[in-house]
Design an enzyme around this catalytic site. Structure first.
Site, PDB file in Angstrom:
ATOM      1  N   SER A   1       0.865  -1.174   0.000  1.00 47.73           N
ATOM      2  CA  SER A   1       0.000   0.000   0.000  1.00 47.73           C
ATOM      3  C   SER A   1       0.906   1.229   0.000  1.00 47.73           C
ATOM      4  O   SER A   1       1.961   1.211  -0.646  1.00 47.73           O
ATOM      5  CB  SER A   1      -0.928  -0.073   1.210  1.00 47.73           C
ATOM      6  OG  SER A   1      -1.889   0.944   1.163  1.00 47.73           O
TER       7      SER A   1
ATOM      8  N   HIS B   1      -2.577  -1.091  -3.487  1.00 50.14           N
ATOM      9  CA  HIS B   1      -3.643  -0.087  -3.332  1.00 50.14           C
ATOM     10  C   HIS B   1      -3.287   1.158  -4.127  1.00 50.14           C
ATOM     11  O   HIS B   1      -2.162   1.643  -4.047  1.00 50.14           O
ATOM     12  CB  HIS B   1      -3.777   0.325  -1.866  1.00 50.14           C
ATOM     13  CG  HIS B   1      -4.175  -0.793  -0.968  1.00 50.14           C
ATOM     14  ND1 HIS B   1      -3.987  -0.750   0.384  1.00 50.14           N
ATOM     15  CD2 HIS B   1      -4.755  -1.987  -1.228  1.00 50.14           C
ATOM     16  CE1 HIS B   1      -4.435  -1.867   0.933  1.00 50.14           C
ATOM     17  NE2 HIS B   1      -4.906  -2.648  -0.032  1.00 50.14           N
TER      18      HIS B   1
ATOM     19  N   ASP C   1      -4.632  -4.145   5.807  1.00 52.64           N
ATOM     20  CA  ASP C   1      -4.975  -5.100   4.758  1.00 52.64           C
ATOM     21  C   ASP C   1      -3.794  -6.067   4.576  1.00 52.64           C
ATOM     22  O   ASP C   1      -2.642  -5.662   4.688  1.00 52.64           O
ATOM     23  CB  ASP C   1      -5.266  -4.346   3.446  1.00 52.64           C
ATOM     24  CG  ASP C   1      -5.931  -5.234   2.404  1.00 52.64           C
ATOM     25  OD1 ASP C   1      -6.523  -6.258   2.782  1.00 52.64           O
ATOM     26  OD2 ASP C   1      -5.856  -4.889   1.210  1.00 52.64           O
TER      27      ASP C   1
END
Lengths: 268, 194
Positions: free
Chosen positions: B18, B45, B138
């Protein structure tokens, strides 16, 4: 955890007892939806889950709504709507009457987006949008044309990027936490259940939109649905798919021509 | 020697990242061998509007084939598959890719958890998953799943991450097989090929 065999048992029950066929859905996706629902509803055993899905009609409504994906938005992929506005709908505007099918319309956001574009092109009065979904409860929501107000900022940005000409807020009135869309839009929509897996063609259309539905189907089922669309599109009509979907491997794809860079094909 | 035995069995590598992970990827990719024998999947992401940016950046830094994952495409050795922005990416038993536009997980779509979990079941002990820099959690649930199916869990050393939260959360909740500094990642991946 639910294993592959249990998924198959459950889906066979669903077909036998409720008449919905999920056996040709992409296995990993459908399994993930099933495990998600099992967890959300705090079942303690697969046997209990299976029994409830099989016998409880009320629960099956929920099962159907949760097992299918109903995430959608207005003017998703603005460049797609731009192409509809500039390349596709002006051509259809030369017809005396425009019939459009939004297959897998979920809660209706795409049907309303389309109606807005038609209205701005001054074509809505001679258009009819058939919006169908496998799932009766999402159609109830779609008929109401009320979407969470909190999403409207995003929708309005999408609309402007797609070449929208007006102030987006002119199309709805805010009602507490919901935005209620103008009834002149829904007056040109017909909502009905239709199961792409088992139901047949029901009309001929100049445009079919089916976006982000086929990603949940396996290849064999995708091809069956393309055949269904093929028998439902007039010559020189259009088929629009989601941004990651393609006609490419379907045997009859040669009879369709891609419109520019978007996932839109024209039947030759 | 131990790693040679391990690595002969790598059938898929999945890298999740991310915020702050792009730098690491740009460090890893130029140093990868050309003859990698397993597919590499990236779940990163990012904003939907920057759709091809990541693909283009990586293409310019490796001779491996890099592309956005297409639905129903089969994972092929030596190829890099990037999970498309705004879709979850799943792996089927037959090693083809399924895309999914369902609810965001951990405020993210694609979610790293989703791909890790799906791949864990398919590749079992022949899967290697790396979690890089990021500022949410996540990937953590996904790594637990990878662990339980016998796959290998690799975490970026939080001290070398621009955003240490994600690898930190992973290290707190999963017992990793190895924690690596970002500069050692490429070497680790190359050795999976031996």
């Amino acid at each position: 955890m639910i294993d592959n065999e249990q998924v198959e048992i459950l889906l066979n029950d669903v077909l036998e007892n409720h008449g919905y066929d999920f056996l040709e859905y992409s296995p990993a996706s459908i399994k993930r939806r099933i495990i998600r629902l099992y967890g959300l509803d705090n079942f303690v055993s697969f046997a209990e889950f299976r029994y409830t899905v099989k016998t409880d009609k009320q629960y099956f409504k929920r099962f159907l709504e949760e097992i299918t994906v109903n995430v959608t938005e207005m003017f998703r992929d603005p460049s797609f709507y731009k192409s509809l506005r500039n390349d596709v709908l002006p051509v259809l505007g030369t017809y005396p009457f425009i019939r459009i099918w939004v297959a897998g319309c979920s809660t209706g956001e795409e049907a309303y987006s389309l109606a807005i574009v038609l209205k701005e092109l001054n074509l809505l009065h001679k258009s009819l949008i058939y919006a169908t979904d496998i799932n009766p409860s999402v159609l109830e929501k779609a008929k109401k044309g009320m979407f969470p107000l909190s999403y409207l900022k995003q929708y309005s940005e999408n609309y402007l990027q797609s070449g929208g000409l007006k102030d987006f807020s002119a199309y709805y009135t805010a009602n507490y936490s919901l935005a209620k869309f103008d009834e002149s839009l829904s007056s040109k929509m017909i909502f009905s259940t239709h199961n792409l897996v088992s139901d047949h063609s029901f009309n001929e259309f100049q445009l079919i939109l089916c976006r982000n539905v086929l990603i949940y189907f396996d290849k064999g089922l995708q091809h069956k649905v393309f055949n269904l669309f093929d028998s439902s599109i007039e010559k020189l009509g259009y088929l629009a798919l989601g941004s990651k979907e393609s006609l490419e491997f379907w045997p009859k794809a040669r009879e369709y021509k891609r419109v520019k860079m978007e996932k839109i094909w024209r039947k030759l | 020697m131990a790693q040679t035995i391990d690595s002969a069995s790598c059938e898929a590598l999945i890298i999740g990242g991310s915020a702050g992970s792009l730098d690491v990827l740009l460090e890893i990719f130029p140093a990868l061998r050309k003859d990698i024998r397993f597919p590499i999947v990236l779940v990163v992401h990012r904003k939907p509007s920057n759709e091809s940016l990541l693909t283009d950046l990586l293409k310019s830094r490796t001779t491996l084939a890099v592309g956005e994952a297409e639905e129903k495409e089969f994972l092929a050795p030596g190829k890099v598959f990037i999970a498309p922005a705004d879709y979850h990416m799943l792996i089927e038993e037959d090693r083809s890719i399924s895309l999914d536009y369902s609810e965001k997980i951990n405020y993210s779509r694609p979610s790293i958890d989703v791909t890790f979990q799906a791949a864990a079941e398919v590749f079992k002990e022949k899967l290697v998953c790396i979690l890089l820099s990021g500022s949410n959690s996540d990937g953590v649930e996904g790594l637990k799943c990878v662990n339980s199916f016998g796959g290998k869990v690799v975490i970026q050393n939080p001290d070398t991450a621009i955003m240490p939260y994600m690898p930190q959360q992973a290290a707190l909740n999963v017992v990793p097989n190895i924690i690596l500094d970002s500069r050692d990642m490429a070497d680790y991946i190359n050795k999976l090929n031996d």
